[in-house]
Motif scaffolding. Structure first.
Motif, mmCIF file in Angstrom:
data_model
loop_
_atom_site.group_PDB
_atom_site.id
_atom_site.type_symbol
_atom_site.label_atom_id
_atom_site.label_comp_id
_atom_site.label_asym_id
_atom_site.label_seq_id
_atom_site.Cartn_x
_atom_site.Cartn_y
_atom_site.Cartn_z
ATOM 1 N N ILE A 86 -12.370 3.291 0.382
ATOM 2 C CA ILE A 86 -11.938 2.836 1.707
ATOM 3 C C ILE A 86 -13.129 2.782 2.657
ATOM 4 N N GLN A 94 -6.693 -1.910 -1.529
ATOM 5 C CA GLN A 94 -6.322 -0.569 -1.995
ATOM 6 C C GLN A 94 -5.043 -0.605 -2.835
ATOM 7 N N PRO A 126 -5.000 6.857 -2.929
ATOM 8 C CA PRO A 126 -6.107 5.957 -2.577
ATOM 9 C C PRO A 126 -7.443 6.696 -2.631
ATOM 10 N N SER A 171 -15.486 -0.081 1.768
ATOM 11 C CA SER A 171 -14.863 -1.391 1.623
ATOM 12 C C SER A 171 -15.430 -2.409 2.608
ATOM 13 N N TYR A 226 0.839 -1.196 0.000
ATOM 14 C CA TYR A 226 0.000 0.000 0.000
ATOM 15 C C TYR A 226 0.879 1.253 0.000
#
Length: 168
Positions: free
Chosen positions: A108, A124, A103, A111, A23
């Protein structure tokens, strides 16, 4: 007794760390791409400025005077160079729909993955990897266009010198 000595918690922590590392690497790569694009756009803006200055000085100050104006054909040639350079640089400068350089906050929030197991970082990182690949292709296209604009600027400068010599 799997031979590695890792407990289930250790295996989850190891996977979580790898996902976090992936990430972070993806965020860094997208940040670098954003910087590359910004630098390319700044250079394209400078190219437009230089092209118009060459055209202006050649047409109004360098060659043409009130008593001896630049011949219309030569002036038209300068205008063509400027228009081509500006058009190519506009392609470099224009935003592209759907570009991503980080991102996605909405993704997020929405998710289904857990952040405690690293799945969220994993999902991500995968999404950002696709953006990295897509962005790279588009940045390369714009860099090639910029290179062509640089070539045209060089040709414009040669043309301006030639016009200066021929119109005396």
């Amino acid at each position: 007794m799997g031979g590695s000595g890792d407990t289930g918690a250790d295996a989850v922590a190891d996977g979580s760390e790898r996902y976090k590392l992936a990430y972070d690497a993806a965020v860094h790569a997208l940040s670098q791409q954003d910087g590359t694009l910004g630098n390319l756009r700044n250079r394209a803006t400078g190219l437009v400025t230089i092209a118009t200055v060459i055209g202006s000085f050649t047409g109004f100050f360098g060659v043409g005077t009130k008593d001896n104006p630049l011949p219309a054909g030569y002036a038209a040639g300068l205008i063509v160079f400027i228009v081509l350079i500006v058009a190519i640089c506009m392609f470099v400068l224009m935003p592209k729909k759907g570009w991503a350089f980080g991102p996605d906050a909405r993704d997020i929030i929405d998710s289904k993955y857990s952040s405690s197991t690293g799945e969220l970082h994993w999902s991500q990182a995968l999404g950002m990897q696709k953006s990295i690949s897509d962005n790279e292709l588009e940045i390369r296209k714009r860099a090639k266009a910029y290179a062509w604009a640089v070539v045209l600027l060089g040709l414009e400068a040669v043309y301006a010198v030639t016009v200066s010599l021929l119109s005396r």
